[in-house]
Motif scaffolding. Structure first.
Motif, short mmCIF file in Angstrom:
data_model
loop_
_atom_site.label_atom_id
_atom_site.label_comp_id
_atom_site.label_asym_id
_atom_site.label_seq_id
_atom_site.Cartn_x
_atom_site.Cartn_y
_atom_site.Cartn_z
N TYR A 42 0.73 -0.89 -0.11
CA TYR A 42 0.05 0.04 0.06
C TYR A 42 0.81 1.30 0.13
N VAL A 43 2.06 0.84 1.04
CA VAL A 43 3.10 2.63 0.77
C VAL A 43 3.60 3.12 -0.75
N VAL A 44 4.28 1.20 -0.75
CA VAL A 44 4.23 1.83 -2.32
C VAL A 44 4.23 2.06 -3.80
N ARG A 45 2.90 1.58 -3.26
CA ARG A 45 1.69 2.26 -4.51
C ARG A 45 1.56 4.09 -4.18
N LYS A 46 0.84 3.88 -2.71
CA LYS A 46 0.97 5.02 -2.61
C LYS A 46 1.93 7.05 -3.09
N LEU A 47 3.18 5.47 -3.19
CA LEU A 47 4.43 6.64 -3.55
C LEU A 47 4.21 6.61 -4.44
N HIS A 48 4.42 5.83 -5.27
CA HIS A 48 4.30 6.41 -7.16
C HIS A 48 3.65 6.97 -7.51
N VAL A 102 1.84 13.48 -0.59
CA VAL A 102 1.35 14.82 -0.95
C VAL A 102 -0.26 15.96 -1.13
N GLY A 103 -0.71 15.07 -1.23
CA GLY A 103 -1.93 15.59 -1.14
C GLY A 103 -2.40 15.37 -3.41
N TRP A 104 -3.19 16.58 -3.38
CA TRP A 104 -3.23 16.88 -4.69
C TRP A 104 -2.27 16.59 -5.78
N ILE A 105 -1.14 17.11 -5.48
CA ILE A 105 -0.52 17.99 -6.40
C ILE A 105 0.30 17.02 -6.33
N GLY A 106 0.14 16.01 -6.21
CA GLY A 106 1.65 14.90 -6.54
C GLY A 106 0.75 14.01 -7.41
N ASN A 107 -0.18 13.57 -7.17
CA ASN A 107 -0.99 13.27 -8.51
C ASN A 107 -0.94 13.79 -9.86
N ARG A 108 -0.43 15.30 -9.64
CA ARG A 108 -0.57 15.75 -11.00
C ARG A 108 0.79 16.29 -11.43
N LEU A 109 1.69 16.42 -10.21
CA LEU A 109 3.07 15.98 -10.75
C LEU A 109 3.43 15.37 -11.36
#
Length: 450
Positions: free
Chosen positions: A136-142, A147-154
């Motif tokens: 789960y941690v690996v997937r969230k880091l991926h 870091v919130g919505w900005i992480g997905n956009r980065l």
């Protein structure tokens, strides 16, 4: 006036593309490293989970028949009181059954139960599709969701730039009558060796990198959201009509199951009929979906409230057997039953691409090939960083100089605009970089004329 005078000279164009390749590479380098390392690990999530939690996930096969689903879930609820949320029958004779329970503290726990004896083997915090807290941690880091919505956009921006970096890298590698464009490492040491390593690695793995970037984008917020919206509107993603005659809730399928076909995740759940009826027994639901031919490895999600439905879903390695079935919780009537063949053309292609992206379509071969692609991405990042470090002047960033002729062919401008439209966040970052370039250029001119 010659054509070369009208358009930007080739050396100037080469330097301009080199400069943008260099700057974009440095900007997205940390994100590409994160994607490559976490992606390479996640390719083997099942193998890692099996090895790390073997005492929970495996049992000794028995000659007797497994216990009923109701007996298995009852044993789990005795060990961990709460509300039953989902049940996953043993996928094979040597596998444990999984029971998801929502406790009084609001946390969901997965209990692993021996299907032959009812013994509760242990529990883990419910991690959903990743299968364990570690994955789960690996997937969230991926996806940089930490870091919130900005992480997905980065990450979305980085994926788009990966495609353009491969394209500009091929342009810079292309021979054009000069002694460049090597297909093997010819230099023996120093910066030329790193340059050859970078070029050769990108040449042989560029196609795989583009594939990984494009098949990962459906999960992104902006690009993925628009892809989902347009494919559904055109009827080539999720074909319309399944819920057209049924009342639906505001709950999407993704909230009800751990893993569903991507193109179906945002579809609303249907509702059960008369809410004053008697819910079906879990044993009856299990027998029903198995009679319908759902393959082992499926999970059954419990109804969410008096109007909710039973949902059986499976996302196996062979996605031709993926399936989602919704049953009325009172009558047991099939409200929805769809597999890969029921999706639209683009939906099927997206499902296939995602399956390959996750390393599950062709087993170990798929995993090894994509692991090598992830290793190549790490190598490209490392070689790029070393080349930059070796060429940069002392105390300076070492960005390639701005071409003296700023004119760029219209074709290249159109390609840049098209790329910016197709990858909106890349387009936004292009505008930011262009603005910085213009400010630096004008500042430099003022300093020279002062």
């Amino acid at each position: 006036m010659t054509k070369q005078t009208l358009n930007a000279p080739s050396p100037a164009l080469y330097r301009a593309i080199w400069r943008w390749h260099f700057i974009a590479g440095l900007v997205v380098l940390p994100f590409v490293l994160i994607l490559a390392v976490t992606g390479g690990i996640y390719l083997f999530k099942d193998e890692i989970n099996d090895a790390a939690y073997s005492r929970l996930r495996f049992v000794e096969p028995a000659a007797t028949a497994p216990l009923l689903s109701s007996q298995i879930t009852a044993e789990a609820l005795d060990a961990h009181p709460g509300t039953l949320k989902a049940y996953t029958p043993a996928a094979a004779s040597d596998r444990s059954a999984e029971v998801d329970i929502l406790g009084a503290d609001g946390l969901k726990t997965t209990l692993y139960v021996d299907p032959y004896t009812g013994e509760v083997l242990g529990s883990l915090w419910d991690a959903g599709a990743p299968g364990s807290p570690a994955m789960y941690v690996v997937r969230k880091l991926h996806s940089l969701e930490y870091v919130g919505w900005i992480g997905n956009r980065l990450i979305e921006m980085a994926a788009g730039w990966m495609v353009l970096l491969v394209a500009t890298g091929i342009y810079l590698w292309w021979p054009r009558g000069r002694k460049v464009g090597t297909v093997s490492i010819k230099a023996s040491r120093g910066r030329p060796w790193w340059r050859d390593l970078h070029a050769v690695t990108g040449l042989y793995t560029g196609g795989f990198i583009v594939f990984l970037a494009m098949t990962g984008l459906p999960w992104s917020s902006v690009w993925g959201g628009k892809f989902y919206e347009y494919s559904y509107a055109l009827g080539i993603g999720m074909t319309d009509g399944y819920w057209s005659k049924l009342p639906v809730s505001t709950q999407p399928v993704s909230d009800a199951v751990d893993r569903a076909p991507w193109i179906m995740e945002n579809q609303p759940m249907p509702l059960s009929g008369a809410a004053d009826g008697v819910p079906q027994k879990l044993d009856t639901v299990v027998a029903k979906v198995e009679d319908l031919g759902i393959v082992p490895g499926y999970a059954i999600s419990m109804p969410n409230g008096p109007e909710g439905v039973f949902t059986a879903s499976v996302y196996p390695d062979d996605i031709t057997y993926e399936r989602v079935i919704h049953l009325d919780q009172y009558s047991g009537e099939v409200l929805f039953d769809a597999d890969l063949a029921d999706l639209g053309m683009l939906g099927r292609w997206a499902e296939w691409g995602i399956s390959v992206h996750m390393g599950q379509e062709w087993g170990l071969l798929n995993q090894i090939v994509l692991l090598l692609a992830c290793a190549a991405m790490v190598m490209l990042c490392c070689s790029a960083a070393v080349m930059w470090w070796k060429r940069r002047p002392s105390g300076a960033l070492g960005v390639p100089p701005v071409p003296t002729d700023w004119r760029i062919p219209r074709t290249l401008l159109l390609m840049a605009v098209a790329a910016g439209i197709f990858f909106p966040l890349v387009g936004l970052s292009m505008l930011v970089l262009a603005a910085i370039e213009i400010v630096l250029h004008l500042s430099g001119r003022r300093l020279r004329t002062a």
